[in-house]
Structures are given as structure tokens and as C-alpha cells.
Write an enzyme that holds these catalytic residues in place. Structure first.
Site, short mmCIF file in Angstrom:
data_model
loop_
_atom_site.label_atom_id
_atom_site.label_comp_id
_atom_site.label_asym_id
_atom_site.label_seq_id
_atom_site.Cartn_x
_atom_site.Cartn_y
_atom_site.Cartn_z
N HIS A 227 38.61 39.60 -25.43
CA HIS A 227 37.81 38.37 -25.67
C HIS A 227 38.35 37.27 -24.76
CE1 HIS A 227 35.60 35.56 -28.60
NE2 HIS A 227 35.98 34.84 -27.56
N HIS B 7 37.26 33.80 -22.02
CA HIS B 7 36.34 32.86 -21.35
C HIS B 7 36.89 32.60 -19.95
CE1 HIS B 7 34.17 31.84 -25.09
NE2 HIS B 7 35.33 32.11 -25.64
N LEU B 8 36.10 32.95 -18.94
CA LEU B 8 36.55 32.74 -17.56
C LEU B 8 35.88 31.55 -16.89
CD1 LEU B 8 36.84 36.36 -16.09
CD2 LEU B 8 38.70 34.72 -16.49
N LYS C 69 26.94 39.21 -27.55
CA LYS C 69 27.73 38.23 -28.29
C LYS C 69 26.83 37.40 -29.18
CE LYS C 69 31.07 35.60 -29.59
NZ LYS C 69 32.30 35.05 -29.10
N HIS D 266 30.91 35.72 -33.47
CA HIS D 266 31.61 34.49 -33.84
C HIS D 266 31.25 34.26 -35.30
CE1 HIS D 266 33.43 30.43 -32.88
NE2 HIS D 266 33.06 30.36 -34.16
N HIS E 218 38.15 36.84 -32.93
CA HIS E 218 39.14 35.82 -33.33
C HIS E 218 39.17 35.60 -34.85
CE1 HIS E 218 35.42 33.58 -33.01
NE2 HIS E 218 35.51 33.42 -31.72
N LEU F 45 38.04 26.96 -32.09
CA LEU F 45 37.08 27.43 -33.08
C LEU F 45 37.09 28.95 -33.10
CD1 LEU F 45 34.43 24.86 -32.00
CD2 LEU F 45 35.40 24.99 -34.30
N ASP G 204 40.84 35.01 -26.57
CA ASP G 204 39.93 33.87 -26.66
C ASP G 204 40.45 32.70 -25.83
OD1 ASP G 204 37.66 32.47 -27.31
OD2 ASP G 204 38.34 31.86 -29.29
O1 DOR Z 1 37.84 27.59 -29.31
C1 DOR Z 1 36.85 28.11 -28.82
N1 DOR Z 1 36.49 27.88 -27.54
N2 DOR Z 1 36.10 28.90 -29.56
C2 DOR Z 1 34.94 29.38 -29.15
O2 DOR Z 1 34.29 30.04 -29.91
C3 DOR Z 1 34.42 29.04 -27.81
C4 DOR Z 1 35.49 28.66 -26.91
C5 DOR Z 1 34.98 27.97 -25.66
O3 DOR Z 1 34.06 28.50 -25.02
O4 DOR Z 1 35.50 26.92 -25.32
ZN ZN Z 2 35.60 32.79 -27.58
#
Ligand code: DOR
Ligand code: ZN
Length: 356
Positions: A13, A15-16, A99, A136, A174, A219, A247
Site C-alpha cells: 500500500h 502513494h507515489l 481501490k 479504505h 491500514h 487517515l 501507506d
Molecule cells: O493518511 C492518508 N493519506 N490516508 C489515506 O487514506 C490517503 C493518504 C493520502 O493520499 O494522502
Molecule cells: Zn493510502
């Protein structure tokens, strides 16, 4: 123990982002992870195969020539996702999941799902093709306390969903609560969960440590200590349903340190080192490899990596800032001393795992 050698892990999991942030954050992930499940919450979101292939190429273009990193792409589920899109995704070797963001639940979730029951044919197609749904798991009802959103989601959304589509493969992303842990343990083998380093390391006090700490806001939000203890217990238990997903979610410092700071913790530069610390503190370093490198591929039906990495018991200081072009990103544990450090030696494929 001075060092530990394990099969090179994957991040299930991640985020790039895009552009200068992608360029700045990708090296940290490539160092520690062979593959990563890449989240699709861009603007606009990655909702179809063509967009995912463009995004994948953008990521590969930023990888150094000699790097073996493999981005595992996902599609963003919307109210308009049709079963035909599921089929197209299933037929594409680079797409590994959909997702689910309930609408409004987090960063860039405005195009998320308003009503799962209205998506039944699409969800049934996912079950048919065994394409996992990454969830999520929080409700967005403003009358529900922010700390209860995961538990309420399980009762009102997740359980009914699995009753309606029992063959659906689900990764509860998460996970943050004792209720979530119990739910995943009791569910069938089609249900698994990822655990972040930050939810294993911190309880909700970390957001209010002599003042508001925006870099600990994510989150789902950090929870009470009793929930952290439940996550820790299951992470080190060797249960194959629970595996590594950082995450890691980079944001420009100004967007975090603002009057309405956004959610997301940039953990990629420290995540693997922190998981090692957490497992060691719980006398479970021998369980790290399963959690980080074996159970994820098992759930996704992918081969286990050939490469290995070495983690050394060697103190180092986490940078306070990662520069991303004109933006600055503050990593988790910025400026702190960590005791596990990723080895700099190039790991060669070898048989068996060994500690020294
Ligand atoms: O903390 C978080 N950041 N939770 C998420 O579900 C999304 C992520 C984000 O893309 O910043
Ligand atoms: Zn995430």
C-alpha cells in the site's frame, strides 16, 4: 544481533504521487521494496486501464536504469465503474486490484463510491476474476466519532458486503483497531489486511505531544493504545492474513503545517527500519520476513522475490526534510536516531535466510 538478511520485501500500500514529488519519493521505496501496490488517488483519479498504464510508465521513467522495481497498479473504484472495466483490468498483467474510497473519506476521494449496493455487478465481476478490492474501511457519516469510523464501517459496510459477495477478495487497508483485527481473523481466507509502521508505532497521543503534531495526522487517524497493542500482537503472530503496507503518503510541508492540515504520513524512508525495530521490540524478528516478504505475495498470487536485503543494527539519523523540487516533505521520525539501517551492499539472490 548485528544484522538480519531477509527476502526483499514488497510494500502492499503506497502513494507515489506524480511529477516532482514522485521523483523525490520513489528512491526511498526502491531501496527497501522490490514491488509496491500503487494507490490511484491522483487528480484526476486513475479509473481505467489506459490511465493506469500511463501512470505506470511515468513511474518507470523515474526509476534508475539498473533498478528492478515493479509498480503494481490499481484502479480507483467509482459509482460508474462497469463490469467490463473489471474484465479489462483482470486481463492486464500490470493491474492487481481496485481501490475503494468511500466518497469524501480521505485525500482525493471526491470521486469515491457513494453506494456499494449499487455496484453489485461490478463487485461480482471482481469476485469472478479474483481481482482484490482494497478497502479504505471508514464511514464518513459526520455523526460518527472519527475514532469509531473503522468499527462502524465493519458493521454497516464490510460485513454486509462480504455476505452479499462471499467470494470477493478483500484487503482491509491500514487496519487500525482491535475490532478490525478480530474481523479479519474471523473472516475467510479471502480477507486479509495491511498494517502500517506508523499505526504499529504510535498511538493517538502522538498527534498531541506538547502541541498539535500535523506530521502524525493520517487517515484512518491514530487510535488508542489498546488498539495499537491489538495490531502489534497480530503483526508479530505470524498470521498470514496480515502483511506490510506502509501507506506512505507524502504531502508538501505547507499543506501539512496549515490551518487545515491534510492527512498522510511520509514513511517510505524509514518504514522498513521501523518495522524491524517494532518486531525486535516484540521479540519477533524471526517473523519479520513472513510479514514483509511472504504473506503479501501469497495473498495476491504473485511469486516471492529472489533478491535479498540486509538490515544492520547501526544508528543513523533520519533527514529532517526531503526536497521535492520546489516542495519539501517531512518524513516520519524526522531528525530522530533509528537503530536499524538498510545495508548498502547490493543484495544478490541466494537460498535460505540467515542472521548474523
Ligand atoms: O493518511 C492518508 N493519506 N490516508 C489515506 O487514506 C490517503 C493518504 C493520502 O493520499 O494522502
Ligand atoms: Zn493510502
Amino acid at each position: 544481533m548485528k544484522s538480519i538478511s531477509i527476502i526483499k520485501p514488497d510494500d502492499w500500500h503506497l502513494h507515489l504521487r506524480e511529477g516532482q514529488i514522485l521523483e523525490a519519493v520513489l528512491p526511498a521505496t526502491i531501496n527497501s521494496f522490490r514491488r509496491a501496490i500503487v494507490m490511484p488517488n491522483l487528480i484526476p483519479p486513475v479509473t481505467n486501464v489506459e490511465m493506469a498504464m500511463t501512470y505506470r510508465q511515468d513511474i518507470l521513467n523515474v526509476c534508475p536504469a539498473d533498478c528492478v522495481f515493479e509498480p503494481l497498479m490499481t484502479l480507483y473504484l467509482t459509482d460508474h465503474t462497469l463490469p467490463a472495466e473489471v474484465q479489462a483490468a483482470a486481463e492486464n498483467p500490470h493491474i492487481h486490484a481496485f481501490k475503494l474510497y468511500p466518497v469524501g473519506v480521505t485525500t482525493n476521494s471526491a470521486s469515491g463510491v457513494t453506494s456499494l449496493p449499487d455496484l453489485m455487478p461490478t463487485l461480482e465481476a471482481m469476485a469472478e476474476y479474483q481481482l482484490p478490492l482494497l478497502v479504505h474501511g471508514e464511514v464518513t457519516d459526520p455523526t460518527i466519532d472519527v475514532f469509531d469510523r473503522e468499527a462502524v464501517f465493519i458493521e454497516h459496510v464490510m460485513s454486509p458486503l462480504l455476505d452479499a459477495v462471499p467470494g470477493l477478495k478483500v484487503v482491509f487497508e491500514h487496519l487500525t483497531t482491535r475490532q478490525g483485527v478480530e474481523f479479519v481473523i474471523d473472516a475467510g481466507d479471502n480477507v486479509a489486511a495491511t498494517l502500517t509502521a506508523h499505526h504499529l508505532l504510535l498511538n493517538r497521543n502522538a498527534m498531541f505531544n506538547q502541541g498539535i503534531c500535523p506530521h502524525h495526522y493520517c487517515l484512518p487517524v491514530l487510535k488508542r493504545e489498546e488498539h495499537r497493542q491489538a495490531l502489534l500482537a497480530v503483526a508479530v503472530s505470524g498470521n498470514h492474513k496480515f502483511f506490510l503496507g506502509t501507506d506512505s503518503a507524502p504531502h508538501d510541508r505547507a499543506r501539512k503545517e496549515s490551518s487545515c492540515g491534510c492527512g498522510g504520513i511520509f514513511s517510505a524512508p524509514v518504514a522498513l527500519e521501523l518495522y524491524a525495530q517494532i518486531f525486535e521490540d516484540n521479540n519477533a524478528l524471526d517473523k519479520l520476513e513472513g510479514f514483509a516478504s511472504l504473506y503479501g505475495p501469497e495473498f495476491y498470487g504473485l511469486p516471492v522475490n529472489q533478491e535479498r536485503i540486509t538490515l544492520k543494527n547501526e544508528a543513523w539519523q533520519v533527514p529532517t526534510i526531503i526536497q521535492a523540487g520546489t516542495e519539501e516533505i517531512v518524513p516520519l521520525c524526522a531528525g530522530e536516531i533509528l537503530r536499524w539501517r538498510l545495508g548498502t551492499d547490493r543484495a544478490e539472490p541466494e537460498k535460505g535466510s540467515g542472521n548474523s
